[in-house]
Write a protein that holds these residues in place. Structure first.
Motif: not given
Length: 240
Positions: A11-40
């Protein structure tokens, strides 16, 4: 941008990493890298939901999944706050423009629709009884974290929770099975789970509660316990 398919989790709206990448005009590898780098900076249950195991299988089976996620052992779902952190990590004009769109037309679209419907005056001449007002729900600043902790408690105790098309109840419990009515708000679903779990903890030896002369007292006890459980879990999530 306007072709974004709605993805919801309980019941709560979310986005997959693919959707975030699509919206922000980047790729899932960049989303994954940024998450790992800033995980804290990311908090599970607040900024993202990590699906794996049975949860992931059920999620994949219930909807069409982008090819890049089909064979993943886990899947990240990003909340509105998580989408904000992703935009901050990228810090591009396109990402900020897309985030503004997501807030106004994706994450809060349901709230805006409900508010519009609430303010509309619909004339009727066939109403014969007063509609019962919905109970006031306890305020939850971290509803996802509260929900996941309640589900974990149910799992530990071998309690099954399913969404069902109930007609006259928001939720029901029989033995170790809880049914919650479909098409309710995420906060309502979370409360109903807490309510039925409270019944299980307090009254599991009291037999059939529905036909008991103490039914109203039992329900009142469960309501108070559910509110307390939610407040405790919510405070804990905010301090993490």
């Amino acid at each position: 941008m306007h072709d974004l398919k709605v993805t919801e989790y309980h019941g709560i709206r979310v986005l997959t990493s693919a959707q975030v990448a699509q919206m922000y005009e980047t790729d899932t590898k960049t989303i994954s890298y940024n998450f790992s780098y800033n995980k804290r900076k990311y908090i599970e249950g607040k900024h993202y939901i990590k699906l794996e195991g049975t949860e992931l299988k059920e999620f994949k089976a219930s909807r069409e999944i982008p090819d890049c996620h089909k064979f993943s052992a886990h899947l990240y779902l990003w909340t509105e706050k998580g989408a904000l952190l992703n935009a901050k990590s990228l810090n591009t004009d396109k990402a900020w423009q897309a985030y503004d769109y997501l807030v106004d037309f994706y994450f809060r679209a349901r709230e805006q629709k409900q508010e519009k419907e609430k303010n509309e005056v619909v004339p009727t001449t066939t109403s014969t009884e007063k509609i019962k007002e919905e109970d006031i729900l306890p305020v939850m600043k971290e509803p996802i974290a509260v929900f996941r902790n309640l589900m974990a408690f149910a799992d530990v105790n071998g309690i099954q929770i399913k969404m069902k098309s109930l007609q006259h109840h928001n939720s029901m419990m029989y033995d170790k099975r809880i049914a919650v009515r479909e098409n309710q708000s995420f906060e309502r679903v979370t409360y109903e789970i807490a309510y039925e779990l409270a019944h299980y903890c307090i009254h599991h030896k009291d037999g059939n509660l529905i036909n008991s002369p103490l039914e109203k007292d039992y329900n009142g006890q469960a309501e108070r316990a559910a509110v307390m459980m939610i407040h405790m879990l919510d405070v804990k999530a905010q301090r993490c």
